[in-house]
Design a protein around this motif. Structure first.
Motif, PDB file in Angstrom:
ATOM      1  N   ARG A 171       0.832  -1.218   0.000  1.00  0.00           N
ATOM      2  CA  ARG A 171       0.000   0.000   0.000  1.00  0.00           C
ATOM      3  C   ARG A 171       0.859   1.257   0.000  1.00  0.00           C
ATOM      4  N   GLU A 172       1.942   1.222   0.751  1.00  0.00           N
ATOM      5  CA  GLU A 172       2.810   2.398   0.827  1.00  0.00           C
ATOM      6  C   GLU A 172       3.539   2.618  -0.503  1.00  0.00           C
ATOM      7  N   ILE A 173       3.960   1.537  -1.135  1.00  0.00           N
ATOM      8  CA  ILE A 173       4.592   1.664  -2.460  1.00  0.00           C
ATOM      9  C   ILE A 173       3.580   2.234  -3.451  1.00  0.00           C
ATOM     10  N   GLU A 174       2.342   1.772  -3.368  1.00  0.00           N
ATOM     11  CA  GLU A 174       1.306   2.312  -4.258  1.00  0.00           C
ATOM     12  C   GLU A 174       1.068   3.795  -3.977  1.00  0.00           C
ATOM     13  N   ARG A 175       1.185   4.178  -2.716  1.00  0.00           N
ATOM     14  CA  ARG A 175       0.888   5.567  -2.323  1.00  0.00           C
ATOM     15  C   ARG A 175       1.954   6.545  -2.801  1.00  0.00           C
ATOM     16  N   VAL A 176       3.218   6.195  -2.632  1.00  0.00           N
ATOM     17  CA  VAL A 176       4.270   7.178  -2.968  1.00  0.00           C
ATOM     18  C   VAL A 176       5.224   6.712  -4.068  1.00  0.00           C
ATOM     19  N   GLY A 177       5.085   5.472  -4.501  1.00  0.00           N
ATOM     20  CA  GLY A 177       6.051   4.920  -5.454  1.00  0.00           C
ATOM     21  C   GLY A 177       6.041   5.584  -6.805  1.00  0.00           C
ATOM     22  N   SER A 178       4.943   6.236  -7.146  1.00  0.00           N
ATOM     23  CA  SER A 178       4.895   6.884  -8.456  1.00  0.00           C
ATOM     24  C   SER A 178       5.449   8.300  -8.404  1.00  0.00           C
ATOM     25  N   HIS A 179       5.856   8.755  -7.223  1.00  0.00           N
ATOM     26  CA  HIS A 179       6.488  10.081  -7.162  1.00  0.00           C
ATOM     27  C   HIS A 179       7.698  10.071  -8.110  1.00  0.00           C
ATOM     28  N   PRO A 180       7.815  11.111  -8.936  1.00  0.00           N
ATOM     29  CA  PRO A 180       8.864  11.053  -9.977  1.00  0.00           C
ATOM     30  C   PRO A 180      10.282  10.973  -9.424  1.00  0.00           C
ATOM     31  N   LYS A 181      10.467  11.323  -8.147  1.00  0.00           N
ATOM     32  CA  LYS A 181      11.830  11.291  -7.628  1.00  0.00           C
ATOM     33  C   LYS A 181      12.089  10.128  -6.676  1.00  0.00           C
ATOM     34  N   MET A 182      11.138   9.235  -6.541  1.00  0.00           N
ATOM     35  CA  MET A 182      11.378   8.003  -5.779  1.00  0.00           C
ATOM     36  C   MET A 182      11.936   6.960  -6.745  1.00  0.00           C
ATOM     37  N   VAL A 183      13.120   6.440  -6.452  1.00  0.00           N
ATOM     38  CA  VAL A 183      13.757   5.529  -7.412  1.00  0.00           C
ATOM     39  C   VAL A 183      13.918   4.097  -6.916  1.00  0.00           C
ATOM     40  N   GLN A 184      13.739   3.881  -5.615  1.00  0.00           N
ATOM     41  CA  GLN A 184      13.913   2.512  -5.119  1.00  0.00           C
ATOM     42  C   GLN A 184      13.099   2.316  -3.849  1.00  0.00           C
ATOM     43  N   VAL A 185      12.888   1.032  -3.527  1.00  0.00           N
ATOM     44  CA  VAL A 185      12.335   0.657  -2.225  1.00  0.00           C
ATOM     45  C   VAL A 185      13.522   0.217  -1.382  1.00  0.00           C
ATOM     46  N   PRO A 240      15.800   3.485 -13.673  1.00  0.00           N
ATOM     47  CA  PRO A 240      15.167   4.021 -14.885  1.00  0.00           C
ATOM     48  C   PRO A 240      14.515   5.377 -14.673  1.00  0.00           C
ATOM     49  N   LYS A 241      14.281   5.753 -13.424  1.00  0.00           N
ATOM     50  CA  LYS A 241      13.628   7.050 -13.192  1.00  0.00           C
ATOM     51  C   LYS A 241      14.620   8.205 -13.115  1.00  0.00           C
ATOM     52  N   LEU A 242      15.913   7.894 -13.178  1.00  0.00           N
ATOM     53  CA  LEU A 242      16.879   8.997 -13.254  1.00  0.00           C
ATOM     54  C   LEU A 242      16.887   9.524 -14.681  1.00  0.00           C
ATOM     55  N   PRO A 243      16.776  10.831 -14.842  1.00  0.00           N
ATOM     56  CA  PRO A 243      16.819  11.373 -16.204  1.00  0.00           C
ATOM     57  C   PRO A 243      18.220  11.256 -16.789  1.00  0.00           C
ATOM     58  N   THR A 244      18.284  11.318 -18.087  1.00  0.00           N
ATOM     59  CA  THR A 244      19.591  11.231 -18.714  1.00  0.00           C
ATOM     60  C   THR A 244      20.413  12.470 -18.406  1.00  0.00           C
ATOM     61  N   LYS A 245      19.749  13.599 -18.260  1.00  0.00           N
ATOM     62  CA  LYS A 245      20.427  14.819 -17.845  1.00  0.00           C
ATOM     63  C   LYS A 245      19.684  15.379 -16.648  1.00  0.00           C
ATOM     64  N   VAL A 246      20.399  15.595 -15.575  1.00  0.00           N
ATOM     65  CA  VAL A 246      19.757  16.079 -14.363  1.00  0.00           C
ATOM     66  C   VAL A 246      19.984  17.572 -14.240  1.00  0.00           C
ATOM     67  N   GLY A 247      18.940  18.300 -13.793  1.00  0.00           N
ATOM     68  CA  GLY A 247      19.022  19.742 -13.700  1.00  0.00           C
ATOM     69  C   GLY A 247      19.830  20.236 -12.535  1.00  0.00           C
ATOM     70  N   LYS A 248      19.855  21.524 -12.381  1.00  0.00           N
ATOM     71  CA  LYS A 248      20.590  22.158 -11.294  1.00  0.00           C
ATOM     72  C   LYS A 248      19.647  22.446 -10.132  1.00  0.00           C
TER      73      LYS A 248
END
Lengths: 120, 361
Positions: free
Chosen positions: B148-162, B350-358
């Motif tokens: 349930r917790e993974i479902e709740r916050v796992g889609s946040h674009p900056k969450m990359v792992q459990v 896979p959720k890390l962008p190829t180029k990360v901003g500042k």
């Protein structure tokens, strides 16, 4: 190179401070007996600033497991990162490997001025 | 830091942010908030000896200047680590201490703490610095709540792992597989970082130096558990980041698992591939705490792994055994350095962008 880095009373016994000799970052140490020592402010291991470390003593080597003798209080400089120990009174030599040591500088005095200079 | 620095992209796979229970209170409902406030409760730590760095667990120079503990302040971390080193990205691996997944019993409180922690992490770190990426914390001992917790916050674009602690649970057990299924569903990897107690069945050696020397053993238990329980056959897109035991144990371990598999595979017929191939495709390990190697020694280990994609760089900031990106590794050549310092991590998550901003703050 030679430079006045502080007054004697600015560094009390058992403490350290960061300073510079020209462009060179220095850690100035004063042992509990009042003596001054100066070394490069960079751990020879991974480069941490030794002036951010701690002054302490260290357990002396013993022959018996479970036996501790704490010695050299105020004479050991420990790296702020991995805790590597240097003997202030023994040319800044690493306790675990005395062949490695911090860079050394001369310390002299003119009145109350503490002067650090490169070795000749 | 005055030393000259070789500027290169760095994706640091182990940065510890730190929370106090007081800071978690606004993210907790009652009765959990009252249980903590009324009793000053903090979860007990188990380590039976001090960590004998210069300042215990943390770098002596990482304490926040206003007196708060190391890792507790974003702006100081930015100044001392992210800006100073020049991070492209960093993965946060802090947690309640110990992790909610390490709690014995009172799973309901563990679930509440994990949820609060994730909300605190997102609000105070992930959404305030473009370079920082996060870990979903769960109470894995209650897999249904963990899902349930993974479902709740796992889609946040900056969450990359459990994140799971390396503790007294071998995580390959099918009991935990719903967690891996949920992670895979959200494009999250599994990160494992040691907690306390670190050794199997929670036993400690007599001295900290022993414990710190045998951390790879506990990582091997988890890798073999995941492989021989068929996790990676079942979840082919899942990968595992093993954080903070170095990498030099990997070549011998790959050889050993392959040899065992050749003669004992009857026991685990769901395992279809040589374990070493599974390691190469699914397991990544961090350099820290680094084994101090010469260039030739380092390259020999890479050669024995038969892959230059397994090893990833991490600092473990702000802990006492922090590894400097500029001094911890020998020169390895531009191509391999790019892989270890950034590209292997980029390919892992896979959720890390190829180029990360500042920084946007």
């Amino acid at each position: 190179m030679k430079e006045v880095v502080c007054k004697k009373e600015e560094l009390s016994p058992g403490n350290i401070m960061s300073t510079n000799l020209g462009p060179i970052p220095i850690v100035l140490c004063r042992t509990p007996d009042g003596e001054f020592y100066a070394f490069t402010d960079k751990c020879v291991h991974q480069g941490a600033a030794m002036s951010e470390g701690v002054v302490c003593g260290a357990p002396a080597p013993t022959d018996t497991p479970g036996e501790y003798h704490y010695v050299k209080e105020g004479e050991i400089l420990r790296c702020p990162w991995h805790g590597i120990e240097y003997d202030i009174k023994n040319e800044g030599r690493m306790l675990v490997d005395p062949n490695r040591k911090l860079g050394n500088f001369n310390v002299s005095f003119e009145g109350d001025d503490v002067i650090v200079s490169t070795r000749k | 830091m005055a030393e000259s620095k070789k500027k290169r992209p760095i994706i640091d796979m182990d940065i510890h942010e730190r929370v106090t229970y007081d800071e978690l209170l606004p993210y907790l409902d009652n009765p959990w908030q009252r249980y903590i406030k009324d009793t000053n409760w903090v979860q007990e730590k188990h380590l039976p000896y001090p960590i004998l760095g210069a300042a215990g667990l943390d770098r002596a120079d990482a304490k926040v200047p206003d007196g708060r503990p190391a890792g507790n302040d974003l702006s100081f971390m930015q100044q001392q680590l992210l800006d100073d080193v020049g991070h492209e990205a960093g993965i946060l691996t802090g947690a309640g201490d110990p992790s909610p997944s390490s709690m014995n019993g009172w799973y309901e409180m563990a679930v509440a703490l994990a949820t609060a922690y994730n909300d605190w992490q997102i609000e105070n770190w992930l959404e305030k610095d473009d370079r920082l990426y996060g870990s979903v914390h769960i109470a894995a001992q209650d897999p249904a709540s963990a899902v349930r917790e993974i479902e709740r916050v796992g889609s946040h674009p900056k969450m990359v792992q459990v994140l799971l602690p390396i503790d007294d649970r071998p995580w390959g057990d099918p009991y935990y597989h719903p967690i891996f299924e949920a992670a895979e569903r959200h494009n999250l990897m599994i990160g494992m970082h040691h907690q306390e107690p670190p050794n199997y069945y929670g036993k400690f050696p007599r001295y900290f130096v022993e414990w710190h020397s045998v951390m790879p053993n506990t990582h091997m238990i988890q890798i073999s558990s995941m492989i021989f329980n068929g996790v990676f056959e079942k979840y082919p897109n899942l990968k595992l980041a093993m954080i903070e035991a170095g990498f030099t144990y990997i070549p011998a371990f790959m050889k050993k698992m392959d040899q065992q598999y050749k003669v004992l595979r009857h026991e685990v017929p769901w395992v279809k591939r040589m374990p070493s191939d599974t390691v190469k495709d699914h397991v990544r390990v961090t350099t820290q705490p680094v084994d101090e190697l010469t260039k030739d020694e380092f390259l020999k280990f890479i050669e024995l792994m038969d892959s230059d994609e397994i090893v990833c760089f991490s600092t473990d900031y702000p802990h006492w055994d922090y590894d400097s990106p500029f001094r911890a590794l020998p020169p390895l050549g531009e191509e391999l350095e790019q892989k270890i310092f950034a590209e292997n991590a980029r390919n892992l998550y896979p959720k890390l962008p190829t180029k990360v901003g500042k920084v946007t703050q």
